[in-house]
Design a protein around this motif. Sequence first.
Motif, PDB file in Angstrom:
ATOM      1  N   GLU A   1       0.816  -1.210   0.000  1.00 14.31           N
ATOM      2  CA  GLU A   1       0.000   0.000   0.000  1.00 14.31           C
ATOM      3  C   GLU A   1       0.853   1.265   0.000  1.00 14.31           C
ATOM      4  N   LYS A   2       2.106   1.163   0.442  1.00 14.07           N
ATOM      5  CA  LYS A   2       3.000   2.324   0.391  1.00 14.07           C
ATOM      6  C   LYS A   2       3.424   2.629  -1.039  1.00 14.07           C
ATOM      7  N   ILE A   3       3.503   1.597  -1.866  1.00 15.68           N
ATOM      8  CA  ILE A   3       3.928   1.774  -3.256  1.00 15.68           C
ATOM      9  C   ILE A   3       2.747   2.147  -4.146  1.00 15.68           C
ATOM     10  N   TYR A   4       1.617   1.459  -3.926  1.00 14.26           N
ATOM     11  CA  TYR A   4       0.464   1.612  -4.809  1.00 14.26           C
ATOM     12  C   TYR A   4      -0.674   2.356  -4.121  1.00 14.26           C
ATOM     13  N   PHE A   5      -0.332   3.335  -3.305  1.00 11.25           N
ATOM     14  CA  PHE A   5      -1.328   4.094  -2.554  1.00 11.25           C
ATOM     15  C   PHE A   5      -2.319   4.813  -3.464  1.00 11.25           C
ATOM     16  N   TYR A   6      -1.924   5.061  -4.706  1.00  6.71           N
ATOM     17  CA  TYR A   6      -2.770   5.803  -5.642  1.00  6.71           C
ATOM     18  C   TYR A   6      -3.790   4.904  -6.339  1.00  6.71           C
ATOM     19  N   ILE A   7      -3.728   3.585  -6.098  1.00  8.85           N
ATOM     20  CA  ILE A   7      -4.707   2.664  -6.661  1.00  8.85           C
ATOM     21  C   ILE A   7      -5.732   2.352  -5.578  1.00  8.85           C
ATOM     22  N   PRO A   8      -7.003   2.709  -5.768  1.00  5.57           N
ATOM     23  CA  PRO A   8      -8.000   2.635  -4.689  1.00  5.57           C
ATOM     24  C   PRO A   8      -8.036   1.334  -3.897  1.00  5.57           C
TER      25      PRO A   8
ATOM     26  N   VAL B   1       8.067  13.364  11.803  1.00  7.65           N
ATOM     27  CA  VAL B   1       9.317  12.614  11.674  1.00  7.65           C
ATOM     28  C   VAL B   1       9.099  11.521  10.638  1.00  7.65           C
ATOM     29  N   VAL B   2       9.898  11.527   9.590  1.00  6.66           N
ATOM     30  CA  VAL B   2       9.748  10.572   8.494  1.00  6.66           C
ATOM     31  C   VAL B   2      10.973   9.663   8.438  1.00  6.66           C
ATOM     32  N   ALA B   3      10.744   8.383   8.183  1.00  7.89           N
ATOM     33  CA  ALA B   3      11.836   7.430   8.007  1.00  7.89           C
ATOM     34  C   ALA B   3      11.894   6.973   6.560  1.00  7.89           C
ATOM     35  N   ILE B   4      13.111   6.940   6.002  1.00 11.59           N
ATOM     36  CA  ILE B   4      13.364   6.387   4.678  1.00 11.59           C
ATOM     37  C   ILE B   4      14.224   5.145   4.872  1.00 11.59           C
ATOM     38  N   GLY B   5      13.862   4.027   4.235  1.00 19.32           N
ATOM     39  CA  GLY B   5      14.677   2.841   4.424  1.00 19.32           C
ATOM     40  C   GLY B   5      14.128   1.638   3.701  1.00 19.32           C
ATOM     41  N   SER B   6      14.572   0.474   4.156  1.00 22.61           N
ATOM     42  CA  SER B   6      14.139  -0.796   3.577  1.00 22.61           C
ATOM     43  C   SER B   6      13.557  -1.663   4.684  1.00 22.61           C
TER      44      SER B   6
ATOM     45  N   GLN C   1      13.819  -2.219  -1.080  1.00 25.75           N
ATOM     46  CA  GLN C   1      14.157  -1.147  -1.998  1.00 25.75           C
ATOM     47  C   GLN C   1      15.634  -0.766  -1.908  1.00 25.75           C
ATOM     48  N   THR C   2      16.155  -0.350  -3.035  1.00 31.52           N
ATOM     49  CA  THR C   2      17.519   0.153  -3.115  1.00 31.52           C
ATOM     50  C   THR C   2      17.493   1.675  -3.030  1.00 31.52           C
ATOM     51  N   SER C   3      18.666   2.276  -2.998  1.00 25.91           N
ATOM     52  CA  SER C   3      18.719   3.737  -3.000  1.00 25.91           C
ATOM     53  C   SER C   3      18.159   4.286  -4.311  1.00 25.91           C
ATOM     54  N   THR C   4      18.300   3.540  -5.408  1.00 21.42           N
ATOM     55  CA  THR C   4      17.722   3.968  -6.685  1.00 21.42           C
ATOM     56  C   THR C   4      16.203   3.971  -6.617  1.00 21.42           C
ATOM     57  N   ASP C   5      15.627   2.932  -6.004  1.00 19.52           N
ATOM     58  CA  ASP C   5      14.169   2.885  -5.821  1.00 19.52           C
ATOM     59  C   ASP C   5      13.701   4.076  -4.994  1.00 19.52           C
ATOM     60  N   ALA C   6      14.403   4.341  -3.900  1.00 19.06           N
ATOM     61  CA  ALA C   6      14.008   5.439  -3.009  1.00 19.06           C
ATOM     62  C   ALA C   6      14.085   6.778  -3.727  1.00 19.06           C
ATOM     63  N   LEU C   7      15.110   6.950  -4.558  1.00 15.63           N
ATOM     64  CA  LEU C   7      15.229   8.192  -5.323  1.00 15.63           C
ATOM     65  C   LEU C   7      14.043   8.361  -6.262  1.00 15.63           C
ATOM     66  N   GLY C   8      13.582   7.254  -6.850  1.00 15.80           N
ATOM     67  CA  GLY C   8      12.432   7.321  -7.745  1.00 15.80           C
ATOM     68  C   GLY C   8      11.136   7.691  -7.039  1.00 15.80           C
ATOM     69  N   ARG C   9      11.088   7.499  -5.716  1.00 16.58           N
ATOM     70  CA  ARG C   9       9.870   7.810  -4.952  1.00 16.58           C
ATOM     71  C   ARG C   9      10.052   9.042  -4.067  1.00 16.58           C
TER      72      ARG C   9
ATOM     73  N   LYS D   1      25.871   8.779  -5.004  1.00 16.09           N
ATOM     74  CA  LYS D   1      25.156   9.836  -5.726  1.00 16.09           C
ATOM     75  C   LYS D   1      23.669   9.829  -5.362  1.00 16.09           C
ATOM     76  N   ASN D   2      23.085   8.633  -5.265  1.00  9.66           N
ATOM     77  CA  ASN D   2      21.662   8.529  -4.918  1.00  9.66           C
ATOM     78  C   ASN D   2      21.378   9.116  -3.543  1.00  9.66           C
ATOM     79  N   LEU D   3      22.192   8.736  -2.548  1.00 11.32           N
ATOM     80  CA  LEU D   3      21.966   9.214  -1.187  1.00 11.32           C
ATOM     81  C   LEU D   3      22.113  10.731  -1.110  1.00 11.32           C
ATOM     82  N   ALA D   4      23.110  11.262  -1.793  1.00  8.52           N
ATOM     83  CA  ALA D   4      23.299  12.715  -1.791  1.00  8.52           C
ATOM     84  C   ALA D   4      22.110  13.423  -2.438  1.00  8.52           C
TER      85      ALA D   4
END
Length: 206
Positions: free
Chosen positions: A26-33, A91-96, A132-140, A180-183
């Motif tokens: 649901e975190k990935i596809y939150f836009y699909i009802p 407070v937001v957490a980014i991770g896997s 998710q990888t850092s590339t995935d996180a960058l995309g979101r 580069k992704n993390l930065a």
Amino acid sequence: AGRDAAPPATRPSAEAISSIQYTHLEKIYFYIPPFTDDAFIAQIHGVDVETYRSIRADFDAAAHGAAEEMLRDDAFAAMVDGLPFGPGETVVAIGSSTTDDLQSWFEILRHLVAIRRPDDNIQFVNTAISGQTSTDALGRIMQIAMQEPTWVFCLLAPNDVWRFGPEPTKTLVSIEETEKNLAEIRRIVTTATGASWVWITNAPVD
């Protein structure tokens, strides 16, 4: 038992429990009802909606219990009191998976602050996604910025170094690209929101 006795409730499988603990599509596809509907999510995990909600409640209770146990140490409780979160902040957490886990360090932190500062209405938003990888996180990343965080905790990139195949030599994401992704993740979020940024170090893994 007599013929009219109710059949025993079917216990959820270990796989279903683990799936609910770590997999939150649901975190990935939150836009699909359908992904906002507990009954639909329960079907994905192979359980009924009541079982799904019960398992989630059990994990939440376990995280709460861990927080209560830790707060019995007065020195530790004082450190929680000293956390620089202001009333009404987010407070937001980014991770896997180590953060997405329903019993993760971030979920316990949420309970620690709620127990010690119940009137401050500090919001904790767990945007981590297992695998998710850092590339995935960058995309979101704009989804994260839209949470308007005051603080961001980032524990990311252990999945970047996974290797696959019979003779694995290539990581999913190169060290250079991870850097580069993390930065860029930090630059985009802090520029958009002015959030304070906290890097969380990954535990050593062989």
